[in-house]
Design an enzyme around this catalytic site. Structure first.
Site, short mmCIF file in Angstrom:
data_model
loop_
_atom_site.label_atom_id
_atom_site.label_comp_id
_atom_site.label_asym_id
_atom_site.label_seq_id
_atom_site.Cartn_x
_atom_site.Cartn_y
_atom_site.Cartn_z
N HIS A 125 44.13 39.93 43.06
CA HIS A 125 43.78 39.55 44.35
C HIS A 125 44.91 40.20 45.49
O HIS A 125 44.58 40.42 46.60
CB HIS A 125 43.90 38.01 44.76
CG HIS A 125 42.51 37.48 44.00
ND1 HIS A 125 41.85 36.30 44.51
CD2 HIS A 125 41.62 37.93 43.17
CE1 HIS A 125 40.72 36.25 43.60
NE2 HIS A 125 40.67 37.11 42.85
N HIS A 153 37.49 39.56 33.28
CA HIS A 153 36.96 38.30 32.76
C HIS A 153 37.07 38.29 31.21
O HIS A 153 36.49 37.23 30.78
CB HIS A 153 35.44 38.33 33.24
CG HIS A 153 35.43 38.09 34.72
ND1 HIS A 153 34.18 38.06 35.44
CD2 HIS A 153 36.27 37.85 35.59
CE1 HIS A 153 34.35 37.88 36.66
NE2 HIS A 153 35.47 37.63 37.00
#
Length: 772
Positions: A109, A288
């Site tokens: 992020h 993920h």
């Protein structure tokens, strides 16, 4: 000051004695008060040019980060990080006994805010620590990740920036879970204050009132058309699909749960972040493979973000009132569960599960939309904190999107059948993600810098294999340039056109590489005036380089800049000021094969006030943004101060560096002479400006008494007389004593522009580009 406070008044302090400073309250002066933006919402915020300056930096301008970082025992640093990653603390326990997944998210992020349109965002200055990014909904609980790292940061002190530490921790997390990382480069310099220049979108949302993804994205104003329509597109320069997100809503656009619509959003946003289809799939599937998503508590129960949290929270936000507020009760994005049976191991289980099973929509405990395997015999995943407890696997709508989109599906199937290819693709995509905004490899530090030259996103330059010209050769080259008959205006325009593509946001562009002579830059409308100049300079280069026996050569990139020096020196001389213009040789010419045309196209200016250029499609490309605001943004990307911006513009107008050679803004009868005429005529009280078109884009300068038109100009000219801060600077040059100061200041600013991308000859300074 003496006063008596009536404590029986519970609504305000009543002072019987008067304060000698006047008035009886000071709250309005220091508390929540209107700003200039409240009073004058359309004012030009020139002050953004001076943010993150020396006054904000506790380390001072002489701090040499490269030298300090070199003192670190890099292997010991990585050992410290990896030891921390497999630990746990009570106030924020690690999932599965491993902080790795949450640190990957923090690093991702931090880097994922990067956008190719203007190069802003990214991990380069550690802006995740400051508003607004620190308090975006999508960054929920990254404050905890950074706080957990604080002991390591304090141990290594200022020799290790927060920006570098966050990315390196992400790399270490990948390594301890089995992924061979592609490499790591340090060299990110921390910002020391919030970014007040970057445009993050048109939405105005009080972040404390946002209670869910739905609540946030339903206020969206950044999309054109509807998802699936031919005109569906995202406002430039934005990349995130909604305010306060990094990429897309994991529940699908507007929490629709529509995977195909989610795929369309993913493609637009990841493309805006400089990623192709393969890199996009690699990043999503690779990221993920680790960890879990958290959604155990309804969003409306979670406290405010860090920037709005109470003082005693000490910079931590999103207080969770349920249970311990962490561990099994954690709430982050509202979706609950893990993608794989082994969330702390690098494997291909994410893609295997995605394609092996059919998935049905369900909801998390927090009420967020997610997906669960229909097959009751599908593998299960362990609870992150309760031993022996198992849960169904989870997918987000944005995961199912990779399966239903035909192009993404092809990439997924490739990776399913070749795990080694997937591993390599994710490693390289992660390296690109976390290094995209760092600029040329001359800025890279540390023992894990990747040497490979085939990474086009790094804008590679060939190594120089010839000797540099000295003073005698430079003097001869200047004479040869002058002998071409090229005008002062054309030479100055061409040099500025080459150098001013630079943007400090991601350290791309600039004169080095000679890309002004290559596609796509040579074909831009704003650069057409440079074409014959470049060809004439090629002739000078061929003559000089041909048959030399001393091993010295001149590149076209250097020659273009030297041509600008010739122009500025002559223009100053003709204005009565003899001054040398600095020239530092060493630029090289790159090739078309080493130039990513698609990525360089993003550097094409929509507005370039320095050359008085506005793209024909400007109105359709922007929403309520004026040319002068775009001009300010360009000055900001060039790291200019308000005085530098002003003096450069005045000098370029005197030289007539307009893209089309027109006389707009050329407020002088002595074109090509470095005079202060632009400032004197702009501020002349005997002259008056009138609109020349209904849109107020062009203007005529008329004599107040006779009404006769003397000059024409654009908004990019008038702003230096209409804006109070810029006009005060213009006055400093318009006076009778301004000429010599003007020439000296123009030469300094000119040399700064020419040297912005010369990281090969500059030290690792605190504040970005400085002259060698």
């Amino acid at each position: 000051m003496s006063e008596t406070i009536d404590k029986t008044d519970t609504t305000s302090f009543h002072m019987e004695g008067k304060c000698p400073f006047g008035g009886d309250r000071i709250g309005g002066a220091l508390g929540n008060r209107p700003t200039l933006e409240n009073w004058y919402p359309h004012r030009l915020r020139v002050e953004v040019l001076h943010q993150n300056g020396p006054a904000a930096d506790p380390l001072g301008p002489d701090f040499d980060y490269a030298a300090e970082f070199a003192k670190i025992d890099f292997e010991a640093l990585k050992r410290d990080i990896k030891q921390f990653l497999t630990s746990s603390v009570d106030w924020w326990p690690s999932d599965y006994g491993n902080y790795g997944p949450q640190m990957i998210r923090m690093a991702w992020h931090s880097a994922g805010t990067y956008r190719i349109a203007d190069g802003r965002g990214g991990a380069g200055t550690g802006l995740q620590r400051f508003a607004p990014i620190s308090s975006w909904w999508d960054n929920g609980n990254t404050d905890k990740s950074r706080r957990l790292l604080q002991p390591i940061k304090h141990k290594y002190g200022n020799a290790l920036s927060w920006a570098d530490l966050m990315v390196l921790t992400g790399n270490c997390a990948l390594e301890i879970m089995g992924l061979p990382t592609y490499g790591f480069a340090a060299g990110r310099l921390d910002a020391w204050e919030a970014d007040n220049a970057t445009y993050w979108g048109p939405e105005v949302v009080e972040m404390g009132s946002v209670s869910s993804f739905d609540d946030m994205v339903n206020r969206d104003k950044r999309w054109r058309g509807k998802n699936g329509d031919a005109d569906y597109d995202l406002e430039n320069p934005l990349a995130a699909s909604h305010q306060a997100l990094i990429y897309v809503n994991p529940e699908g656009p507007y929490a629709s749960g529509d995977p195909l619509a989610s795929a369309r959003d993913i493609r637009i946003t990841f493309t805006r972040m400089a990623m192709n289809n393969e890199e996009t799939v690699a990043l999503i599937a690779g990221g993920h493979a680790f960890g879990k998503s958290h959604g155990m508590v309804p969003a409306k129960e979670i406290g405010p973000p860090p920037e709005m949290a109470p003082m005693e929270a000490m910079g931590l936000g999103w207080h969770n009132p349920k249970g311990t507020g962490a561990g099994k009760d954690t709430m982050t994005n509202g979706i609950e569960g893990s993608w794989t049976p082994d969330p702390t191991q690098w494997d291909n289980a994410y893609l295997e599960n995605l394609f092996k099973f059919e998935w049905e929509q369900t909801k998390s405990p927090a009420g967020a939309l997610q997906w669960t395997p229909k097959d009751p015999d599908a593998p299960r995943t362990p609870d992150a904190h309760v031993a022996g407890q198992m849960h169904p696997l989870m997918m987000m709508t944005s995961d199912i999107a990779l399966k239903v989109d035909p192009d993404y599906r092809k990439v997924c199937e490739k990776f399913l059948n070749d795990f080694d290819a997937f591993t390599h693709a994710f490693s390289k995509a992660w390296y690109k993600l976390t290094h995209r905004d760092m600029g040329p490899k001359h800025r890279y530090l540390g023992p894990e810098v990747v040497i490979e030259d085939g990474l086009l996103w790094q804008d590679p330059l060939p190594e120089r294999d010839y000797g540099l010209v000295g003073a005698a050769e430079i003097a001869a080259l200047k004479q040869a340039i002058a002998a071409t008959g090229l005008s002062v205006s054309d030479l100055a325009f061409t040099a500025f056109s080459a150098a001013s593509t630079y943007r400090d946001s991601d350290k791309r562009g600039g004169a080095n590489g000679g890309r002004l002579a290559l596609a796509p830059q040579k074909d831009w409308a704003v650069n057409r005036r440079a074409t014959p100049v470049v060809e004439a300079l090629r002739g000078v280069m061929a003559t000089f380089n041909g048959g030399r026996s001393d091993g010295k050569k001149i590149s076209l990139a250097d020659l273009i800049v030297l041509g600008g020096c010739v122009a500025v020196e002559k223009a100053a001389r003709d204005a009565g000021v003899e001054t040398p213009v600095p020239f530092t040789p060493g630029r090289v010419d790159t090739t078309q094969a080493l130039t990513d045309v698609e990525m360089f196209e993003w550097l094409r200016p929509v507005v370039d006030g320095f050359r008085n250029y506005v793209d024909d499609g400007f109105g359709q490309m922007t929403r309520s943004v004026s040319p002068e605001e775009m001009f300010l943004d360009k000055a900001n990307l060039l790291t200019l101060t308000a005085p530098e911006w002003t003096v450069l513009t005045g000098g370029l107008r005197a030289l007539n560096a307009n893209h089309d050679g027109s006389n707009r803004g050329v407020l002088t009868d002595r074109v090509g002479v470095l005079t202060t005429d632009f400032f004197r005529n702009l501020t002349d009280v005997d002259l008056v400006w009138e609109k020349a078109d209904s849109d107020g884009m062009t203007f005529a300068l008329k004599d107040r008494a006779s009404g006769q038109t003397k000059f024409e100009a654009t908004r990019s000219d008038l702003v230096f007389g209409s804006n109070a801060q810029l006009r005060s600077i213009a006055d400093a040059y318009a006076g009778s004593d301004g000429q010599r100061r003007f020439v000296a200041d123009f030469v300094k600013a000119w040399d700064k522009i020419m040297m912005l991308d010369r990281f090969d000859v500059k030290g690792h300074r605190r504040y970005g580009p400085m002259a060698a």
